[in-house]
Design a protein around this motif. Sequence first.
Motif, short mmCIF file in Angstrom:
data_model
loop_
_atom_site.label_atom_id
_atom_site.label_comp_id
_atom_site.label_asym_id
_atom_site.label_seq_id
_atom_site.Cartn_x
_atom_site.Cartn_y
_atom_site.Cartn_z
N VAL A 204 24.21 52.10 5.86
CA VAL A 204 25.34 53.08 7.03
C VAL A 204 24.51 53.81 7.98
O VAL A 204 23.36 54.05 7.59
CB VAL A 204 26.13 53.72 5.93
N HIS A 205 25.05 53.64 9.12
CA HIS A 205 24.57 54.35 10.24
C HIS A 205 25.35 55.83 10.37
O HIS A 205 26.71 55.64 10.22
CB HIS A 205 24.57 53.78 11.37
N VAL A 206 24.91 56.99 10.83
CA VAL A 206 25.46 58.06 11.06
C VAL A 206 24.88 58.62 11.89
O VAL A 206 23.69 58.81 12.30
CB VAL A 206 25.50 59.20 9.86
N ALA A 207 25.85 59.18 13.25
CA ALA A 207 25.33 59.47 14.42
C ALA A 207 26.39 60.56 15.10
O ALA A 207 27.60 60.47 14.78
CB ALA A 207 25.01 58.35 15.43
N GLY A 208 26.03 61.31 16.08
CA GLY A 208 26.80 62.16 16.78
C GLY A 208 27.13 61.60 17.91
O GLY A 208 26.67 60.55 18.66
N GLY A 209 28.22 62.11 18.91
CA GLY A 209 28.72 61.93 20.04
C GLY A 209 29.55 63.08 20.55
O GLY A 209 29.38 64.18 19.84
N VAL A 210 30.18 62.82 21.49
CA VAL A 210 31.10 63.74 22.11
C VAL A 210 32.42 63.25 22.84
O VAL A 210 32.29 61.93 23.43
CB VAL A 210 30.13 64.60 23.27
N GLU A 211 33.40 63.99 22.79
CA GLU A 211 34.75 63.53 23.54
C GLU A 211 34.81 64.09 24.98
O GLU A 211 34.73 65.28 25.01
CB GLU A 211 35.92 63.82 22.80
N ARG A 212 35.01 63.42 25.85
CA ARG A 212 35.29 63.67 27.27
C ARG A 212 36.45 63.21 27.82
O ARG A 212 36.67 61.83 27.98
CB ARG A 212 34.04 63.35 28.19
N ASP A 213 37.72 63.98 28.02
CA ASP A 213 38.62 63.37 28.67
C ASP A 213 39.44 62.23 28.11
O ASP A 213 39.69 61.10 28.66
CB ASP A 213 38.37 62.78 30.28
N GLY A 214 39.46 62.46 26.83
CA GLY A 214 40.08 61.35 25.63
C GLY A 214 39.31 60.27 25.51
O GLY A 214 39.71 59.38 24.61
N VAL A 215 37.93 60.12 26.07
CA VAL A 215 37.02 59.21 25.63
C VAL A 215 36.07 59.51 24.94
O VAL A 215 35.37 60.46 25.02
CB VAL A 215 36.60 58.33 26.96
N TRP A 216 35.40 58.89 23.56
CA TRP A 216 34.43 59.18 22.87
C TRP A 216 33.15 58.55 23.12
O TRP A 216 33.15 57.25 23.15
CB TRP A 216 34.77 58.92 21.35
N HIS A 217 32.18 59.33 23.34
CA HIS A 217 30.78 58.63 24.02
C HIS A 217 29.88 58.61 22.77
O HIS A 217 29.65 59.69 22.24
CB HIS A 217 30.35 59.25 25.29
N ASP A 218 29.51 57.57 22.29
CA ASP A 218 28.47 57.44 20.86
C ASP A 218 27.16 57.85 21.55
O ASP A 218 26.52 56.87 21.78
CB ASP A 218 28.73 56.31 20.41
N THR A 219 26.85 59.18 21.81
CA THR A 219 25.61 59.35 22.41
C THR A 219 24.64 59.32 21.80
O THR A 219 23.40 59.16 22.41
CB THR A 219 25.74 60.89 23.15
N HIS A 220 24.33 59.67 20.50
CA HIS A 220 23.30 59.70 19.49
C HIS A 220 22.27 60.98 20.28
O HIS A 220 21.29 60.84 19.91
CB HIS A 220 22.51 58.55 19.70
N ALA A 221 23.08 61.76 20.84
CA ALA A 221 22.25 62.83 21.39
C ALA A 221 22.91 64.19 21.08
O ALA A 221 22.64 65.35 21.38
CB ALA A 221 22.19 62.75 22.73
N PRO A 223 24.89 66.69 17.38
CA PRO A 223 24.93 66.78 16.07
C PRO A 223 26.10 65.91 15.59
O PRO A 223 26.98 65.55 16.26
CB PRO A 223 25.46 68.21 15.64
N VAL A 224 25.94 65.40 14.42
CA VAL A 224 26.94 64.73 13.76
C VAL A 224 28.38 65.70 13.51
O VAL A 224 27.92 66.72 12.61
CB VAL A 224 26.29 63.93 12.43
N PRO A 225 29.51 65.19 14.04
CA PRO A 225 30.40 66.01 13.91
C PRO A 225 31.29 65.83 12.43
O PRO A 225 30.95 64.83 11.79
CB PRO A 225 31.22 65.53 15.05
N PRO A 226 32.03 66.91 12.06
CA PRO A 226 32.62 66.65 10.81
C PRO A 226 33.61 65.72 10.63
O PRO A 226 33.72 64.86 9.52
CB PRO A 226 33.39 67.99 10.64
N VAL A 227 34.34 64.91 11.55
CA VAL A 227 35.07 63.94 11.79
C VAL A 227 34.33 62.60 11.33
O VAL A 227 34.93 61.66 10.65
CB VAL A 227 36.00 63.45 13.19
N VAL A 228 32.86 62.37 11.82
CA VAL A 228 32.11 61.19 11.41
C VAL A 228 31.77 61.58 9.94
O VAL A 228 31.82 60.55 9.33
CB VAL A 228 30.75 61.27 12.02
N LEU A 229 31.43 62.75 9.47
CA LEU A 229 31.14 62.77 8.06
C LEU A 229 32.41 62.56 6.97
O LEU A 229 32.09 62.19 6.02
CB LEU A 229 30.68 64.31 7.74
#
Length: 466
Positions: A204-221, A223-229
């Motif tokens: 399994v892969h686990v990684a962080g990202g960020v949401e901007r203007d309703g779009v989630w960007h899988d940045t790998h840059a 922290p891993v957010p609670p929603v992914v955990l």
Amino acid sequence: MKPMARLGVGIGWRPEIAEAVERLEHLDWVEVVAENVCPGHLPESLLRLRERGVRVVPHGVSLGLGGADRPDPAKLAALGERAVALGAPLVTEHIAFVRTSSPVLEAGHLLPVPRTPDALDVLCENVRIAQDALPVPLALENIAALVSWPGEELTEARFLTELVERTGVRLLVDVANLHTNRVNRGEDPSAVLDGIPLEALAYVHVAGGVERDGVWHDTHAHPVPPVVLDVLAALRERVDPPGVLLERDDDFPAEAELAAELARIREVVTVTGADGTGPARLAPAGTEPPDDPGGIPATGVRADAEAAPRAQDLAEEAGGEPGVRGGAALDAARTRVGIGQAALLSALVAGTPVPEGFDRQRIRVQARALAAKRASVVAKVAPELPGILGGPGPYREAFLGYARRRPMTSGYRRDALDFAEHLLIQDLPADPAARRRLTAWWRERAGARPPGRLVRWARALTGRAA
């Protein structure tokens, strides 16, 4: 399908955090981007980790097994060489396409394949070709996507299940990508987890990202957010994963923060002991499941061997000769898939019209993201360029202007050279000293003299005429 051997909890090895990774406690294994290591000159850090018994798994990003063309034998051989050099129990890649051959275009990114019977037939055949060429089992990762293909006929779960049933390939489930697709494409991670064969899970892969203007960007840059955990926890409720890995590719945090993220991941995948008396963490790296002492890596049995009879049946059902997997029908499917992928990629990187049925706004977002990634990666492989051009800002502005007119047709190193030549053809940079530095840089790496003034004038004239 035989259970996968335990990997444990690990992290993506990157040169920028190599020392920190070596100091991490309770580290069971690492994953390395296959294209970033040379089999004959492995980084000392990886060698030290291997001496400690830390397993290393190569993770490929450039095969493009979801593309219309058959896999490149040279790329397959290179991936196999890295698996052997690293003593890896398996190799991994992605369910994606990354290039087209007509026209010749490179995305520089993982793009989604349409969930259609045609695309599935092509993917399955490409996977079989890869499995035959690789010395160890192969696992494939679900990718994150900004756009959806119109007219898809299969769900993600059905597509992945068919892929496993027809090829015996293992799955690398990225829970961050499941969350990304929930935001960007309205897909329910629970439905995917309920519908796929989790007995085929490799890790399994686990990684962080960020949401901007309703779009989630899988940045790998980030922290891993609670929603992914939460998605990881949902997966853990269904299966005890053989391995879990934290990915981080940019904006690397302090060592303590990396260790804390790994600790949170370990906490999620902690399980209750068989007697119900207390917690029991994932088994240590290298141990095998109790119901199959041999395991795949220990025995050398390929996961796809069991699927060979099924693949043969499918070939005959499709009307193809044994081992050909459909013959002319598959060639026709490759053509149809190739036409669709070329139209999408051309719209993303060459500014051609958006194919019918795609979300035009999402295509614009994806196109900007591809150009920005291209600029960032070229700056990494050619770090002298921003300095020559006056800093990150002027470099980025110049590169994005170049990228709008010149899609990438080869790798990032070739792109850096083409960008430099593009500037020199236009007598840029304007500062003579900077132009001399850029000329020297280009000449040293291209192994040729830069184009003379008359050639530059002719090329510029040709470009304006086009």
